[in-house]
Design an enzyme around this catalytic site. Structure first.
Site, PDB file in Angstrom:
ATOM      1  N   TYR A 186       0.845  -1.181   0.000  1.00  6.09           N
ATOM      2  CA  TYR A 186       0.000   0.000   0.000  1.00  6.09           C
ATOM      3  C   TYR A 186       0.891   1.245   0.000  1.00  6.09           C
ATOM      4  O   TYR A 186       2.104   1.146  -0.093  1.00  6.09           O
ATOM      5  CB  TYR A 186      -0.993  -0.066   1.162  1.00  6.09           C
ATOM      6  CG  TYR A 186      -1.904  -1.278   1.050  1.00  6.09           C
ATOM      7  CD1 TYR A 186      -2.681  -1.473  -0.090  1.00  6.09           C
ATOM      8  CD2 TYR A 186      -1.955  -2.241   2.052  1.00  6.09           C
ATOM      9  CE1 TYR A 186      -3.495  -2.594  -0.222  1.00  6.09           C
ATOM     10  CE2 TYR A 186      -2.761  -3.365   1.932  1.00  6.09           C
ATOM     11  CZ  TYR A 186      -3.532  -3.538   0.792  1.00  6.09           C
ATOM     12  OH  TYR A 186      -4.330  -4.645   0.651  1.00  6.09           O
ATOM     13  N   LEU A 306       0.989 -17.301  10.156  1.00  2.00           N
ATOM     14  CA  LEU A 306       0.842 -18.740  10.399  1.00  2.00           C
ATOM     15  C   LEU A 306       1.272 -19.112  11.821  1.00  2.00           C
ATOM     16  O   LEU A 306       1.970 -20.095  12.040  1.00  2.00           O
ATOM     17  CB  LEU A 306       1.614 -19.547   9.350  1.00  2.00           C
ATOM     18  CG  LEU A 306       0.955 -19.619   7.972  1.00  2.00           C
ATOM     19  CD1 LEU A 306       1.815 -20.420   7.000  1.00  2.00           C
ATOM     20  CD2 LEU A 306      -0.438 -20.237   8.056  1.00  2.00           C
TER      21      LEU A 306
END
Length: 360
Positions: A186, A306
């Site tokens: 971004y 994760l």
């Protein structure tokens, strides 16, 4: 008891534990009318359920500092009074349930103006009200994406001002932590990386030029954010590119600068600035980046990526690789993960609503 459930003092704020909710876009705000970009019933249910579930800090999804900074038309925003008022009810609910409300302030840059992922993603069609994204350089994110307009220096100053204005609104709305979104390709991330920043003025070129915009945003937010409250910065530690990208070495170097500019915690993620890169995902695959920043820059870090099992999370903290863990998709699958983790690790959870205490 595991360090996961020890409180952590940041400036004058005490977070009840080290199990935090990562920001994850919901793409569920109204796209037109007076409630455009404001939280609604979905967001209240989504976030308060994780507070009831024991997360010590809740980072809301990327919240655009201006309409053109939204990833999709259904993103949350914080540029008007209606959005501020709607968030006030959410922050109150989170605090009442024992969690620290935190907000991620964002601008999507060249990745703005897309459909929600379940609508196929990709750029908005001409009949869907698209807008031209802006970026450090007129380089589209991927084939088929709109070519962004290059921000002028006046445009850069305007965006810096938007971040400051949204931070003021976040404080009014009751947030206790602000996070500047400098990751995942971004706008701020685009300025940091030579892959996307091709400028030749003082906002491009060498490391100092490419990091200038990010530091100006941090300074502007820190100037309006109270000294007694912490400021976070989310970073992509690497673009996962073999060359001409942002690297882990850059991240460590930049962490020193962020610490000097008043950032209290670096939220360490990776990727998102280049399409079709190979990311070697495995449990905890981003933790080494966080550990290196903590070790070499002396800046506290939150690890993400994760992290799914209590023993895994506990080991990350016990080994000194991070100061907190951020759970993302695991908390979508299992909103009450912190309560399960506390039970499996052999102690009481640090955040339990009074209504549930008899179960513990």
């Amino acid at each position: 008891m595991s360090t996961l459930f020890e409180p952590w003092s940041l400036r004058s704020l005490t977070v009840p534990n080290r199990v935090w909710m990562a920001p994850m876009c919901q793409y569920s705000a109204a796209t037109s009318g007076p409630d455009t970009g404001a939280v609604n019933d979905w967001h209240h249910t989504h976030y308060t359920s994780r507070a009831v579930g024991g997360a010590g800090l809740i980072l809301t999804e990327a919240t655009a500092v201006g309409p053109e900074g939204r990833i999709s038309p259904a993103d949350l925003g914080l540029w008007n009074d209606r959005q501020t008022e709607a968030l006030t009810g959410l922050t109150r609910a989170l605090r009442e349930r024992g969690a620290v409300p935190a907000i991620q302030l964002a601008h999507a840059g060249r990745k703005a103006g897309t459909r929600p992922p379940w609508d196929g993603g990709g750029p908005l069609a001409e009949d869907e009200g698209p807008w031209r994204p802006s970026a450090p350089s007129p380089v589209p994110f991927a084939e088929g994406c709109r070519t962004p307009s290059e921000l002028t220096e006046d445009g850069i100053r305007e965006v810096v001002g938007q971040f400051a204005a949204s931070a003021r609104r976040a404080l009014t709305a009751g947030f206790q932590v602000a996070e500047v979104h400098g990751a995942h390709g971004y706008l701020i991330s685009e300025f940091l990386s030579p892959h996307s920043n091709r400028r030749t003025d003082s906002y491009g070129g060498d490391f100092a030029g490419r990091t200038r915009f990010a530091l100006e945003v941090v300074d502007a937010v820190r100037a309006v954010w109270p000294d007694e409250l912490p400021l976070f910065f989310r970073i992509s530690a690497t673009d996962w590119l073999a060359e001409h990208g942002w690297t882990p070495d850059d991240t460590v170097r930049f962490a020193h600068d962020l610490r000097e500019h008043g950032v209290d915690v670096l939220d360490v993620s990776s990727g998102g600035n280049a399409p079709d890169v190979r990311v070697p995902t495995e449990p905890g695959y981003q933790v080494p980046f966080a550990a290196r920043v903590r070790r070499e820059a002396g800046l506290p870090v939150a690890a993400v990526g994760l992290i799914t099992e209590p023993e895994q999370a506990a080991k990350i903290l016990a080994s000194g690789e991070a100061d907190a863990v951020l759970l993302g998709r695991q908390l979508l699958r299992e909103p009450y993960w912190p309560l399960r983790a506390a039970k499996e690790l052999g102690g009481p959870p640090s955040v339990v609503p009074a209504q549930y205490e008899r179960a513990y």
